[in-house]
Write an enzyme that holds these catalytic residues in place. Structure first.
Site, PDB file in Angstrom:
ATOM      1  N   ASN A 157     -20.344 -34.041   6.033  1.00 41.56           N
ATOM      2  CA  ASN A 157     -19.797 -34.022   7.397  1.00 41.56           C
ATOM      3  C   ASN A 157     -18.475 -34.787   7.451  1.00 41.56           C
ATOM      4  O   ASN A 157     -18.295 -35.795   6.779  1.00 41.56           O
ATOM      5  CB  ASN A 157     -20.806 -34.524   8.444  1.00 41.56           C
ATOM      6  CG  ASN A 157     -21.407 -35.881   8.152  1.00 41.56           C
ATOM      7  OD1 ASN A 157     -21.580 -36.255   6.999  1.00 41.56           O
ATOM      8  ND2 ASN A 157     -21.728 -36.614   9.194  1.00 41.56           N
ATOM      9  N   GLU A 209     -23.200 -28.801   6.409  1.00 36.87           N
ATOM     10  CA  GLU A 209     -23.584 -27.429   6.080  1.00 36.87           C
ATOM     11  C   GLU A 209     -22.399 -26.496   6.235  1.00 36.87           C
ATOM     12  O   GLU A 209     -22.141 -25.614   5.418  1.00 36.87           O
ATOM     13  CB  GLU A 209     -24.714 -26.948   7.004  1.00 36.87           C
ATOM     14  CG  GLU A 209     -26.003 -27.741   6.895  1.00 36.87           C
ATOM     15  CD  GLU A 209     -26.067 -28.952   7.827  1.00 36.87           C
ATOM     16  OE1 GLU A 209     -25.035 -29.611   8.041  1.00 36.87           O
ATOM     17  OE2 GLU A 209     -27.169 -29.234   8.327  1.00 36.87           O
ATOM     18  N   CYS A 249     -20.025 -30.396  10.562  1.00 39.47           N
ATOM     19  CA  CYS A 249     -21.255 -30.734   9.828  1.00 39.47           C
ATOM     20  C   CYS A 249     -21.113 -30.421   8.332  1.00 39.47           C
ATOM     21  O   CYS A 249     -20.306 -29.569   7.931  1.00 39.47           O
ATOM     22  CB  CYS A 249     -22.426 -29.920  10.360  1.00 39.47           C
ATOM     23  SG  CYS A 249     -22.914 -30.304  12.042  1.00 39.47           S
TER      24      CYS A 249
END
Ligand code: THU
Length: 135
Positions: free
Chosen positions: A44, A57, A55
């Site tokens: 992040n 991901e 984030c």
């Protein structure tokens, strides 16, 4: 966790060390296994203008996509714990753009069992490019 996930977990923990989270202090790492075997990591990255933070991901998925990858088989995410990290709704939507791969949710403290789910389970009835067809 099998050997393959262990390798991805270690890559995600290493990426977690690169998290830029001076505002929340909540550090997250991700390791994305592309179908050709390439592993792309993310962490992040926050910003003084809070909504601009991204984030772990998404940084991993966007980095992989920007390298030309489109097909993914596994995403291992590691959060600070004590429970396995649960990806936000925005990241679930970004995952769904690239198919129905496996997501392994973990934590760094090594206390909780990893939670393993498909993208389709994390975001049922999701909006996809098929919804844009024929309109
Ligand atoms: N965050 C992630 O990177 N991944 C998640 O799955 C949940 C939340 C980040 C966003 C923000 O930088 C911090 O964690 C606190 O929400």
């Amino acid at each position: 966790m099998d050997t393959k996930d262990q390798h991805l977990f270690e890559a995600a923990v290493k990426a977690q060390g690169h998290a830029y989270a001076p505002y929340s202090g909540f550090r997250v790492g991700a390791a994305l296994l592309c179908e050709d075997g390439t592993v792309v990591t993310g962490a992040n990255v926050e910003n003084a203008s809070y909504p601009l933070g991204c984030c772990a991901e998404r940084t991993a998925i966007y980095a992989a996509a920007a390298m030309g990858h489109r097909r993914f088989s596994r995403l291992v995410i590691v959060g600070p714990g004590p429970e396995p990290i649960s990806p936000c709704g925005g990241c679930r939507q970004v995952m769904a753009e690239f198919g129905d791969f496996t997501v392994v949710m973990t934590e760094t403290q090594g206390q909780a069992q990893a939670r393993v789910m498909q993208v389709s389970e994390l975001l049922p009835a999701r909006f996809t490019k098929e919804d844009l067809d024929g309109v």
